[in-house]
Design a protein around this motif. Structure first.
Motif, PDB file in Angstrom:
ATOM      1  N   VAL A  13      46.599  49.611  40.942  1.00 56.10           N
ATOM      2  CA  VAL A  13      46.909  49.724  42.366  1.00 56.10           C
ATOM      3  C   VAL A  13      48.236  49.008  42.589  1.00 56.10           C
ATOM      4  O   VAL A  13      48.372  47.827  42.278  1.00 56.10           O
ATOM      5  CB  VAL A  13      45.812  49.082  43.250  1.00 56.10           C
ATOM      6  N   LEU A  14      49.231  49.716  43.087  1.00 61.23           N
ATOM      7  CA  LEU A  14      50.550  49.145  43.308  1.00 61.23           C
ATOM      8  C   LEU A  14      50.775  48.814  44.774  1.00 61.23           C
ATOM      9  O   LEU A  14      50.382  49.574  45.655  1.00 61.23           O
ATOM     10  CB  LEU A  14      51.643  50.113  42.858  1.00 61.23           C
ATOM     11  N   GLU A  15      51.440  47.708  45.012  1.00 60.26           N
ATOM     12  CA  GLU A  15      51.900  47.352  46.353  1.00 60.26           C
ATOM     13  C   GLU A  15      53.395  47.586  46.330  1.00 60.26           C
ATOM     14  O   GLU A  15      54.112  46.980  45.549  1.00 60.26           O
ATOM     15  CB  GLU A  15      51.574  45.876  46.641  1.00 60.26           C
ATOM     16  N   GLU A  16      53.887  48.489  47.186  1.00 59.79           N
ATOM     17  CA  GLU A  16      55.292  48.897  47.121  1.00 59.79           C
ATOM     18  C   GLU A  16      56.068  48.708  48.418  1.00 59.79           C
ATOM     19  O   GLU A  16      57.188  49.180  48.530  1.00 59.79           O
ATOM     20  CB  GLU A  16      55.377  50.365  46.692  1.00 59.79           C
ATOM     21  N   ARG A  17      55.505  47.997  49.391  1.00 56.56           N
ATOM     22  CA  ARG A  17      56.188  47.825  50.679  1.00 56.56           C
ATOM     23  C   ARG A  17      56.964  46.522  50.792  1.00 56.56           C
ATOM     24  O   ARG A  17      57.894  46.425  51.566  1.00 56.56           O
ATOM     25  CB  ARG A  17      55.183  47.891  51.818  1.00 56.56           C
ATOM     26  N   ALA A  18      56.587  45.520  50.054  1.00 61.49           N
ATOM     27  CA  ALA A  18      57.141  44.177  50.221  1.00 61.49           C
ATOM     28  C   ALA A  18      58.584  44.078  49.716  1.00 61.49           C
ATOM     29  O   ALA A  18      59.007  44.831  48.842  1.00 61.49           O
ATOM     30  CB  ALA A  18      56.279  43.167  49.490  1.00 61.49           C
ATOM     31  N   SER A  19      59.298  43.102  50.267  1.00 64.88           N
ATOM     32  CA  SER A  19      60.663  42.847  49.818  1.00 64.88           C
ATOM     33  C   SER A  19      60.784  41.519  49.068  1.00 64.88           C
ATOM     34  O   SER A  19      61.858  41.160  48.625  1.00 64.88           O
ATOM     35  CB  SER A  19      61.624  42.869  51.007  1.00 64.88           C
ATOM     36  N   ASN A  20      59.662  40.795  48.948  1.00 65.30           N
ATOM     37  CA  ASN A  20      59.667  39.561  48.166  1.00 65.30           C
ATOM     38  C   ASN A  20      58.251  39.289  47.656  1.00 65.30           C
ATOM     39  O   ASN A  20      57.299  39.969  48.025  1.00 65.30           O
ATOM     40  CB  ASN A  20      60.227  38.376  48.970  1.00 65.30           C
ATOM     41  N   THR A  21      58.128  38.273  46.834  1.00 61.65           N
ATOM     42  CA  THR A  21      56.850  37.990  46.179  1.00 61.65           C
ATOM     43  C   THR A  21      55.757  37.620  47.170  1.00 61.65           C
ATOM     44  O   THR A  21      54.631  38.101  47.070  1.00 61.65           O
ATOM     45  CB  THR A  21      57.030  36.861  45.144  1.00 61.65           C
ATOM     46  N   LEU A  22      56.071  36.757  48.127  1.00 56.79           N
ATOM     47  CA  LEU A  22      55.060  36.347  49.089  1.00 56.79           C
ATOM     48  C   LEU A  22      54.546  37.537  49.891  1.00 56.79           C
ATOM     49  O   LEU A  22      53.334  37.701  50.057  1.00 56.79           O
ATOM     50  CB  LEU A  22      55.599  35.262  50.019  1.00 56.79           C
ATOM     51  N   GLU A  23      55.434  38.387  50.375  1.00 59.71           N
ATOM     52  CA  GLU A  23      55.010  39.585  51.112  1.00 59.71           C
ATOM     53  C   GLU A  23      54.131  40.470  50.231  1.00 59.71           C
ATOM     54  O   GLU A  23      53.128  41.011  50.692  1.00 59.71           O
ATOM     55  CB  GLU A  23      56.221  40.400  51.578  1.00 59.71           C
ATOM     56  N   LEU A  25      52.195  39.597  47.720  1.00 55.94           N
ATOM     57  CA  LEU A  25      50.876  38.993  47.560  1.00 55.94           C
ATOM     58  C   LEU A  25      50.051  39.100  48.845  1.00 55.94           C
ATOM     59  O   LEU A  25      48.847  39.331  48.794  1.00 55.94           O
ATOM     60  CB  LEU A  25      51.021  37.533  47.132  1.00 55.94           C
ATOM     61  N   GLN A  26      50.692  38.960  49.982  1.00 62.12           N
ATOM     62  CA  GLN A  26      49.978  39.104  51.255  1.00 62.12           C
ATOM     63  C   GLN A  26      49.538  40.552  51.459  1.00 62.12           C
ATOM     64  O   GLN A  26      48.425  40.810  51.916  1.00 62.12           O
ATOM     65  CB  GLN A  26      50.861  38.643  52.411  1.00 62.12           C
ATOM     66  N   ASN A  27      50.391  41.493  51.104  1.00 57.75           N
ATOM     67  CA  ASN A  27      50.071  42.913  51.273  1.00 57.75           C
ATOM     68  C   ASN A  27      48.983  43.386  50.315  1.00 57.75           C
ATOM     69  O   ASN A  27      48.275  44.356  50.595  1.00 57.75           O
ATOM     70  CB  ASN A  27      51.312  43.776  51.067  1.00 57.75           C
ATOM     71  N   VAL A  28      48.856  42.719  49.179  1.00 56.81           N
ATOM     72  CA  VAL A  28      47.880  43.162  48.187  1.00 56.81           C
ATOM     73  C   VAL A  28      46.450  42.766  48.585  1.00 56.81           C
ATOM     74  O   VAL A  28      45.493  43.413  48.146  1.00 56.81           O
ATOM     75  CB  VAL A  28      48.259  42.631  46.788  1.00 56.81           C
ATOM     76  N   GLN A  29      46.293  41.773  49.412  1.00 60.18           N
ATOM     77  CA  GLN A  29      44.943  41.344  49.801  1.00 60.18           C
ATOM     78  C   GLN A  29      44.111  42.459  50.419  1.00 60.18           C
ATOM     79  O   GLN A  29      42.979  42.694  49.990  1.00 60.18           O
ATOM     80  CB  GLN A  29      45.019  40.123  50.703  1.00 60.18           C
ATOM     81  N   PRO A  30      44.621  43.214  51.413  1.00 65.26           N
ATOM     82  CA  PRO A  30      43.805  44.316  51.938  1.00 65.26           C
ATOM     83  C   PRO A  30      43.581  45.429  50.910  1.00 65.26           C
ATOM     84  O   PRO A  30      42.518  46.060  50.893  1.00 65.26           O
ATOM     85  CB  PRO A  30      44.586  44.841  53.145  1.00 65.26           C
ATOM     86  N   LEU A  31      44.557  45.656  50.033  1.00 68.68           N
ATOM     87  CA  LEU A  31      44.376  46.671  48.981  1.00 68.68           C
ATOM     88  C   LEU A  31      43.242  46.275  48.046  1.00 68.68           C
ATOM     89  O   LEU A  31      42.461  47.124  47.606  1.00 68.68           O
ATOM     90  CB  LEU A  31      45.669  46.845  48.179  1.00 68.68           C
ATOM     91  N   MET A  32      43.156  44.994  47.750  1.00 66.41           N
ATOM     92  CA  MET A  32      42.075  44.507  46.901  1.00 66.41           C
ATOM     93  C   MET A  32      40.723  44.738  47.567  1.00 66.41           C
ATOM     94  O   MET A  32      39.788  45.221  46.929  1.00 66.41           O
ATOM     95  CB  MET A  32      42.273  43.019  46.593  1.00 66.41           C
ATOM     96  N   ALA A  33      40.642  44.395  48.833  1.00 66.28           N
ATOM     97  CA  ALA A  33      39.381  44.566  49.566  1.00 66.28           C
ATOM     98  C   ALA A  33      38.980  46.039  49.633  1.00 66.28           C
ATOM     99  O   ALA A  33      37.813  46.385  49.424  1.00 66.28           O
ATOM    100  CB  ALA A  33      39.503  43.973  50.959  1.00 66.28           C
ATOM    101  N   GLN A  34      39.932  46.916  49.901  1.00 72.02           N
ATOM    102  CA  GLN A  34      39.649  48.352  50.017  1.00 72.02           C
ATOM    103  C   GLN A  34      39.202  48.969  48.694  1.00 72.02           C
ATOM    104  O   GLN A  34      38.467  49.954  48.678  1.00 72.02           O
ATOM    105  CB  GLN A  34      40.901  49.106  50.498  1.00 72.02           C
ATOM    106  N   ASN A  35      39.664  48.401  47.594  1.00 70.56           N
ATOM    107  CA  ASN A  35      39.384  48.980  46.282  1.00 70.56           C
ATOM    108  C   ASN A  35      38.388  48.180  45.448  1.00 70.56           C
ATOM    109  O   ASN A  35      38.186  48.472  44.271  1.00 70.56           O
ATOM    110  CB  ASN A  35      40.694  49.143  45.504  1.00 70.56           C
ATOM    111  N   GLY A  36      37.774  47.166  46.057  1.00 70.26           N
ATOM    112  CA  GLY A  36      36.774  46.370  45.348  1.00 70.26           C
ATOM    113  C   GLY A  36      37.339  45.589  44.175  1.00 70.26           C
ATOM    114  O   GLY A  36      36.667  45.400  43.165  1.00 70.26           O
TER     115      GLY A  36
END
Length: 95
Positions: A7-17, A19-30
Protein backbone atom coordinates in the motif's frame (compact mmCIF):
# COMPACT_ATOMS: atom_id res chain seq x y z
CA UNK A 1 6.09 -9.95 -1.68
CA UNK A 2 3.02 -9.80 -3.89
CA UNK A 3 2.20 -6.39 -5.35
CA UNK A 4 -1.29 -6.58 -3.82
CA UNK A 5 0.28 -6.58 -0.34
CA UNK A 6 1.91 -3.16 -0.91
CA UNK A 7 0.00 0.00 0.00
CA UNK A 8 1.63 3.25 -1.13
CA UNK A 9 1.08 6.72 0.27
CA UNK A 10 1.71 9.17 -2.57
CA UNK A 11 0.23 12.51 -1.48
CA UNK A 12 2.75 13.73 1.09
CA UNK A 13 5.59 16.14 0.43
CA UNK A 14 7.69 15.12 3.44
CA UNK A 15 8.24 12.22 5.81
CA UNK A 16 5.98 13.45 8.60
CA UNK A 17 3.06 14.03 6.21
CA UNK A 18 3.61 10.59 4.72
CA UNK A 19 3.51 8.92 8.13
CA UNK A 20 0.40 10.86 9.12
CA UNK A 21 -1.31 10.01 5.82
CA UNK A 22 -0.49 6.32 6.14
CA UNK A 23 -2.41 5.91 9.42
CA UNK A 24 -5.89 5.91 7.81
CA UNK A 25 -4.60 3.65 5.00
CA UNK A 26 -3.43 1.18 7.62
CA UNK A 27 -6.80 1.21 9.35
CA UNK A 28 -8.70 0.78 6.06
CA UNK A 29 -6.54 -2.16 5.01
CA UNK A 30 -6.14 -3.93 8.35
CA UNK A 31 -2.40 -3.25 8.47
CA UNK A 32 -0.69 -3.09 11.84
CA UNK A 33 2.91 -2.26 10.89
CA UNK A 34 4.77 -0.27 8.24
CA UNK A 35 8.05 -0.61 6.40
CA UNK A 36 9.85 2.70 5.95
CA UNK A 37 12.13 2.84 2.91
CA UNK A 38 14.52 5.77 3.02
CA UNK A 39 18.18 6.72 2.91
CA UNK A 40 20.31 5.37 5.76
CA UNK A 41 21.09 8.81 7.17
CA UNK A 42 17.39 9.75 7.23
CA UNK A 43 16.15 6.45 8.66
CA UNK A 44 16.72 7.19 12.35
CA UNK A 45 14.65 10.37 12.15
CA UNK A 46 11.90 8.66 10.15
CA UNK A 47 11.67 5.88 12.75
CA UNK A 48 11.56 8.46 15.55
CA UNK A 49 8.64 10.24 13.84
CA UNK A 50 6.81 6.93 13.37
CA UNK A 51 7.33 6.05 17.02
CA UNK A 52 5.96 9.40 18.18
CA UNK A 53 2.89 8.84 16.01
CA UNK A 54 2.36 5.41 17.58
CA UNK A 55 3.21 3.43 14.44
CA UNK A 56 4.84 0.01 14.55
CA UNK A 57 7.55 0.75 11.97
CA UNK A 58 10.43 -1.21 10.52
CA UNK A 59 13.41 0.12 8.57
CA UNK A 60 14.57 -0.73 5.07
CA UNK A 61 17.41 1.68 4.26
CA UNK A 62 18.27 2.15 0.61
CA UNK A 63 21.70 1.29 -0.75
CA UNK A 64 21.85 4.38 -2.93
CA UNK A 65 20.64 7.95 -2.77
CA UNK A 66 20.39 10.80 -5.22
CA UNK A 67 22.01 13.17 -2.73
CA UNK A 68 25.52 11.74 -2.58
CA UNK A 69 26.85 13.44 -5.69
CA UNK A 70 28.83 16.64 -5.56
CA UNK A 71 28.58 19.03 -2.65
CA UNK A 72 24.96 18.17 -1.87
CA UNK A 73 25.95 15.30 0.43
CA UNK A 74 27.35 17.65 3.08
CA UNK A 75 24.22 19.79 2.93
CA UNK A 76 21.88 16.83 3.43
CA UNK A 77 23.97 15.20 6.17
CA UNK A 78 24.09 18.51 8.05
CA UNK A 79 20.35 19.05 7.54
CA UNK A 80 19.57 15.55 8.86
CA UNK A 81 21.75 15.99 11.93
CA UNK A 82 20.09 19.31 12.82
CA UNK A 83 16.62 17.89 12.21
CA UNK A 84 17.37 14.78 14.25
CA UNK A 85 18.61 16.85 17.18
CA UNK A 86 15.53 19.08 16.96
CA UNK A 87 13.18 16.07 16.98
CA UNK A 88 14.92 14.57 20.03
CA UNK A 89 13.77 17.51 22.15
CA UNK A 90 9.97 17.66 22.60
CA UNK A 91 9.96 21.40 23.25
CA UNK A 92 11.43 21.91 19.76
CA UNK A 93 9.10 19.53 17.95
CA UNK A 94 6.41 17.05 18.85
CA UNK A 95 3.90 15.69 16.30
Amino acid sequence: MPAAAIVLEERASNTLESLQNVQPLMAQNGIDSVLIVSTPFHMQRALLMAERLGLDAYASPTRTTRWVAGGSRNYFYTREMIALIARRFPWVYAP
